[in-house]
Motif scaffolding. Structure first.
Motif, PDB file in Angstrom:
ATOM      1  N   UNK A  89       3.647   2.695  -3.442  1.00 40.69           N
ATOM      2  CA  UNK A  89       2.230   2.876  -2.667  1.00 40.69           C
ATOM      3  C   UNK A  89       1.469   1.700  -2.682  1.00 40.69           C
ATOM      4  N   UNK A  90       1.292   1.111  -3.926  1.00 35.96           N
ATOM      5  CA  UNK A  90       0.359  -0.146  -4.205  1.00 35.96           C
ATOM      6  C   UNK A  90       0.605  -1.124  -3.139  1.00 35.96           C
ATOM      7  N   UNK A  91       1.802  -1.510  -2.784  1.00 32.67           N
ATOM      8  CA  UNK A  91       2.188  -2.606  -1.985  1.00 32.67           C
ATOM      9  C   UNK A  91       1.955  -1.993  -0.516  1.00 32.67           C
ATOM     10  N   UNK A 140      -1.850  -2.439   0.047  1.00 31.88           N
ATOM     11  CA  UNK A 140      -2.154  -3.941   0.293  1.00 31.88           C
ATOM     12  C   UNK A 140      -1.526  -4.322   1.690  1.00 31.88           C
ATOM     13  N   UNK A 141      -0.253  -3.978   1.793  1.00 34.82           N
ATOM     14  CA  UNK A 141       0.412  -4.675   3.259  1.00 34.82           C
ATOM     15  C   UNK A 141      -0.208  -3.796   4.579  1.00 34.82           C
ATOM     16  N   UNK A 142      -0.269  -2.513   4.341  1.00 35.78           N
ATOM     17  CA  UNK A 142      -0.507  -1.874   5.728  1.00 35.78           C
ATOM     18  C   UNK A 142      -1.777  -1.085   5.771  1.00 35.78           C
ATOM     19  N   UNK A 143      -1.612   0.000   4.606  1.00 37.54           N
ATOM     20  CA  UNK A 143      -2.645   1.052   4.778  1.00 37.54           C
ATOM     21  C   UNK A 143      -4.045   0.522   4.994  1.00 37.54           C
ATOM     22  N   UNK A 144      -4.627  -0.056   3.503  1.00 33.62           N
ATOM     23  CA  UNK A 144      -5.984  -0.618   3.658  1.00 33.62           C
ATOM     24  C   UNK A 144      -6.133  -1.831   4.765  1.00 33.62           C
ATOM     25  N   UNK A 145      -5.203  -2.609   4.741  1.00 34.34           N
ATOM     26  CA  UNK A 145      -5.494  -3.784   5.379  1.00 34.34           C
ATOM     27  C   UNK A 145      -5.553  -3.548   6.916  1.00 34.34           C
ATOM     28  N   UNK A 146      -4.878  -2.581   7.182  1.00 41.14           N
ATOM     29  CA  UNK A 146      -4.843  -2.058   8.622  1.00 41.14           C
ATOM     30  C   UNK A 146      -6.269  -1.455   9.190  1.00 41.14           C
TER      31      UNK A 146
END
Length: 236
Positions: free
Chosen positions: A91-93, A96-102
């Protein structure tokens, strides 16, 4: 003594941050998309209510878990306690990679688009040949042109860098900026509602008049509801 994050924001700033997070780009961008895919005001209002109820269930569930696990770390800590370290790590990755960044990128992009629409600002663009000279395709998603609409993308990048710097300066300063943006968003919504009632030729009939493109076919209606739900969830 046990060390942790310092509670320096205060009640009103925290409320402003929560309200500002709820009132995002979705409420300004998604209603038009929802109206297009549903074609019916009653269906569109039904989707808003359904998405709101489901979102409330999720919020109440999250609040219950937060009361049971009052530790710093949010969802990561909850997943760690409930499902184990591997799920929490994934979930953390993903965050970082998709959810919050997007989310950050899409919200900043909508801001950049609206800054062009509601001002006399004429953003630079490359010629069509240059815009289409560089392209790449992501399977199952589509084709992308990095140089297309470069002015809007430049503002998007600038906004992200600016807000990152604001947060770097400190929690309290970032909280004050959040309060300013939240007040601006609430005022914008109130102005839109006020102008809608005062200067439009609206009618209650519009709440029951379907669009010309509306179809009563069950499959088409279901597809429209699914598409509108996705937009409504983004707004909530």
């Amino acid at each position: 003594p046990k060390r942790g994050l310092l509670p320096t924001l205060g009640l009103y700033t925290t409320l402003a941050i929560v309200v500002g997070a709820v009132i995002g780009s979705g409420i300004f961008k998604k209603p038009a998309v929802m109206a297009e895919v549903t074609g019916s005001p009653e269906l569109m209002l039904f989707v808003w209510v359904l998405a709101g109820v489901l979102t409330l269930f999720g919020a109440l569930s999250n609040a219950e878990v937060a009361s049971m696990i009052p530790e710093t770390g949010g969802q990561y800590v909850y997943f760690d306690k409930m499902y184990g370290k591997f799920i929490a790590f994934m979930y953390g990755w993903a965050l970082l990679a998709v959810i919050q960044t997007g989310s950050i990128a899409s919200i900043a992009y909508v801001f950049a688009e609206y800054s062009q629409e509601f001002s006399a600002l004429v953003l630079p663009r490359f010629s069509k040949d240059i815009e289409q000279s560089i392209t790449f395709t992501i399977p199952f998603i589509g084709k992308f042109f990095p140089l297309e609409n470069i002015g809007v993308k430049a503002i998007t990048i600038g906004v992200i860098l600016f807000l990152s710097f604001v947060n770097y300066l400190g929690v309290r300063f970032g909280g004050r900026i959040s309060v300013i943006f939240t007040v601006a968003k609430v005022l914008a919504i109130l102005v839109l509602v006020g102008f809608g009632f005062a200067y439009s030729d609206g009618s209650v009939v519009n709440l029951s008049t379907d669009a010309v493109s509306f179809s009563s076919d069950t499959k088409i209606m279901f597809a429209g509801i699914v598409g509108a739900l996705s937009a409504a969830f983004w707004s909530y």
